[in-house]
Design a protein around this motif. Structure first.
Motif, PDB file in Angstrom:
ATOM      1  N   PHE A 297       1.114  -1.385  -0.151  1.00 10.83           N
ATOM      2  CA  PHE A 297      -0.489   0.061   0.054  1.00 10.83           C
ATOM      3  C   PHE A 297       1.199   1.181   0.092  1.00 10.83           C
ATOM      4  O   PHE A 297       0.438   2.063  -0.884  1.00 10.83           O
ATOM      5  CB  PHE A 297      -1.277   0.265   1.271  1.00 10.83           C
ATOM      6  CG  PHE A 297      -1.355   1.205   1.111  1.00 10.83           C
ATOM      7  CD1 PHE A 297      -3.043   1.610   1.078  1.00 10.83           C
ATOM      8  CD2 PHE A 297      -1.035   2.422   2.253  1.00 10.83           C
ATOM      9  CE1 PHE A 297      -3.071   2.697   1.262  1.00 10.83           C
ATOM     10  CE2 PHE A 297      -2.089   3.251   2.727  1.00 10.83           C
ATOM     11  CZ  PHE A 297      -2.967   3.658   1.679  1.00 10.83           C
ATOM     12  N   ALA A 298       2.177   1.379   0.835  1.00 12.88           N
ATOM     13  CA  ALA A 298       2.768   2.173   0.805  1.00 12.88           C
ATOM     14  C   ALA A 298       3.544   2.086  -0.533  1.00 12.88           C
ATOM     15  O   ALA A 298       3.627   3.678  -0.360  1.00 12.88           O
ATOM     16  CB  ALA A 298       3.625   1.663   1.520  1.00 12.88           C
ATOM     17  N   PHE A 299       3.838   2.095  -0.870  1.00  9.80           N
ATOM     18  CA  PHE A 299       4.867   1.741  -2.589  1.00  9.80           C
ATOM     19  C   PHE A 299       3.838   2.253  -3.330  1.00  9.80           C
ATOM     20  O   PHE A 299       3.591   3.120  -4.260  1.00  9.80           O
ATOM     21  CB  PHE A 299       5.317   0.848  -2.743  1.00  9.80           C
ATOM     22  CG  PHE A 299       5.704   0.313  -3.868  1.00  9.80           C
ATOM     23  CD1 PHE A 299       7.130   0.731  -4.219  1.00  9.80           C
ATOM     24  CD2 PHE A 299       4.880   0.278  -5.297  1.00  9.80           C
ATOM     25  CE1 PHE A 299       7.669   0.647  -5.062  1.00  9.80           C
ATOM     26  CE2 PHE A 299       5.464   0.024  -5.781  1.00  9.80           C
ATOM     27  CZ  PHE A 299       6.632   0.536  -6.891  1.00  9.80           C
ATOM     28  N   ALA A 300       2.384   1.731  -3.183  1.00  6.27           N
ATOM     29  CA  ALA A 300       1.336   2.135  -4.373  1.00  6.27           C
ATOM     30  C   ALA A 300       1.226   3.693  -4.583  1.00  6.27           C
ATOM     31  O   ALA A 300       0.406   4.115  -5.686  1.00  6.27           O
ATOM     32  CB  ALA A 300       0.551   1.266  -4.203  1.00  6.27           C
ATOM     33  N   MET A 301       0.700   4.197  -3.052  1.00  6.44           N
ATOM     34  CA  MET A 301       0.050   5.456  -3.312  1.00  6.44           C
ATOM     35  C   MET A 301       1.527   6.248  -3.829  1.00  6.44           C
ATOM     36  O   MET A 301       0.770   7.425  -3.782  1.00  6.44           O
ATOM     37  CB  MET A 301      -0.234   5.073  -1.366  1.00  6.44           C
ATOM     38  CG  MET A 301      -1.787   4.796  -0.998  1.00  6.44           C
ATOM     39  SD  MET A 301      -2.464   4.839  -3.001  1.00  6.44           S
ATOM     40  CE  MET A 301      -2.725   6.244  -2.684  1.00  6.44           C
ATOM     41  N   GLN A 302       2.925   6.420  -2.952  1.00  5.92           N
ATOM     42  CA  GLN A 302       3.618   6.690  -4.158  1.00  5.92           C
ATOM     43  C   GLN A 302       3.807   7.254  -5.262  1.00  5.92           C
ATOM     44  O   GLN A 302       4.128   7.722  -5.806  1.00  5.92           O
ATOM     45  CB  GLN A 302       4.807   6.386  -3.245  1.00  5.92           C
ATOM     46  CG  GLN A 302       4.984   6.173  -1.796  1.00  5.92           C
ATOM     47  CD  GLN A 302       5.193   7.723  -1.063  1.00  5.92           C
ATOM     48  OE1 GLN A 302       4.027   8.209  -0.709  1.00  5.92           O
ATOM     49  NE2 GLN A 302       6.430   8.801  -1.051  1.00  5.92           N
TER      50      GLN A 302
END
Length: 384
Positions: free
Chosen positions: A86-91
């Motif tokens: 999630f953290a990666f994708a939202m960046q």
């Protein structure tokens, strides 16, 4: 260990295999406490940025994004830790509009920070009365001299409340429907910006409803030209829809690995559970769905990376099949674990909660069916 032989498929180059190995090493060492979801996301963004994993989520040169690397990262991170994915994708999702359509000044201001993990990004598209129907968005951005004034609400915004920069879409009124939307860069320090509700879900992520009341921002905050918002949003989703499928694939691979471990060690009547033919049938179906999903995902990603302007059909097929198939794979894994499969905190129980949202966000499954059907009809008419 999850199957990695797919990396030898012709969709990939040596750089992609090296990238997968790097992300695998980073993901295996993350071990971030999820007790405080907001704090965990901030930590994950910082650590992924420091490790260089976020570099592929942004490109300040304007050359574009390597979709295969994005998909590989999401698959690997999801297999290890859904919140890291999630953290990666939202960046990436939060800044893709800036990467693809932003001015040199906009790219210079934000992409270095988000790629380094120094700023958290968000994508503000959904509204209370318009989810997948982006063209019916009602939030307004009215020109007033050198500024635009925002009024309206956005909801189900990932990283809402913790983001440092939002890509936001609002109606500027150049034309009715889809042709009257524009995209903006918004920061939470603006007067009139308010987080009105934090939203809790079965798989905790930072989510919020945002309200804008006479929120003034400079015209230079617009991404692209007036009225290009729908085109920008669809172009972003065209890239990241395949990566949602890749995250689902990561969850499915983890479920298959867990199931294989279970059925080879669990004894039933003096023999491994795997010896039962029905169990072998379940494992076969799970393995088939995993490989079929991977083929669709990396076909879509390879097609985009090969220069296709749009991969609407391929991305929709990848997202629909992979998310639905992953739900089935994980459900089978829960069943093979029996009572342990529904124990709170069990790996397959966590996967069961995490997969469900992927069949909804960035275009729900039934919306993908409509997209695929329309693309099939267009192809038929074009062949006449």
């Amino acid at each position: 260990m999850a199957d990695r032989t797919f990396l030898n498929w012709p969709f990939f180059e040596e750089g992609h295999r090296d990238w997968a190995a790097k992300v695998e090493a980073v993901a295996a060492a993350l071990a971030v406490d999820h007790g405080d979801t907001d704090a965990a996301c901030r930590t994950l963004v910082r650590r992924l940025g420091a490790a260089g994993v976020l570099q592929v989520t942004a490109d300040a040169s304007g050359a574009g994004l390597d979709v295969r690397k994005l998909c590989l990262a999401r698959e690997i991170l999801a297999r290890h830790d859904g919140l890291a994915d999630f953290a990666f994708a939202m960046q990436g999702l939060g800044t893709a509009a800036i990467t693809l359509f932003g001015s040199p000044a906009q790219r210079a201001e934000w992409l270095g920070k988000t790629a380094a993990g120094e700023a958290i990004a968000a994508f503000a598209l959904t509204e209370p009365q318009s989810g997948s129907d982006v063209a019916s968005s009602t939030m307004t951005a009215v020109r007033d001299g050198d500024d635009y004034v925002l009024n309206g609400e956005k909801t189900w915004i990932s990283n809402g409340g913790i983001a440092d920069v939002y890509t936001l879409f609002a109606r500027t009124g150049e034309a009715p429907g889809a042709k009257g939307l524009s995209a903006f860069i918004v920061t939470p320090d603006l007067a009139g910006f308010e987080v009105v509700e934090r939203l809790e879900t079965i798989a905790p992520h930072p989510l919020a409803t945002l309200r804008f009341t006479n929120c003034r921002l400079p015209a230079s905050a617009m991404i692209g030209a007036p009225g290009q918002g729908f085109k920008i949003a669809m172009s972003v989703l065209d890239v990241f829809r395949s990566t949602v499928a890749a995250a689902a694939l990561g969850f499915a691979r983890r479920a298959l690995d867990e199931a294989l471990g279970r059925v080879t060690t669990r004894q039933v009547q003096g023999a491994p559970l795997f010896d039962l033919q029905m169990v072998q049938g379940h494992i076969a179906d799970m393995a088939l769905d995993v490989d079929a999903a991977a083929l669709l995902i990396y076909r879509a990603a390879w097609t985009k990376d090969s220069g296709a302007p749009r991969v609407t059909r391929e991305a929709a097929m990848a997202k629909l099949f992979s998310t639905e198939a992953a739900q089935g794979v994980i459900d089978k894994a829960v069943q093979l674990f029996g009572g342990e499969g529904v124990r709170s905190g069990a790996t397959v129980e966590r996967l069961y909660r995490e997969i469900r949202a992927l069949r909804i966000y960035e275009g729900a499954s039934d919306v993908q069916r409509i997209v695929i059907a329309r693309q099939a009809m267009m192809a038929q008419e074009g062949a006449k």
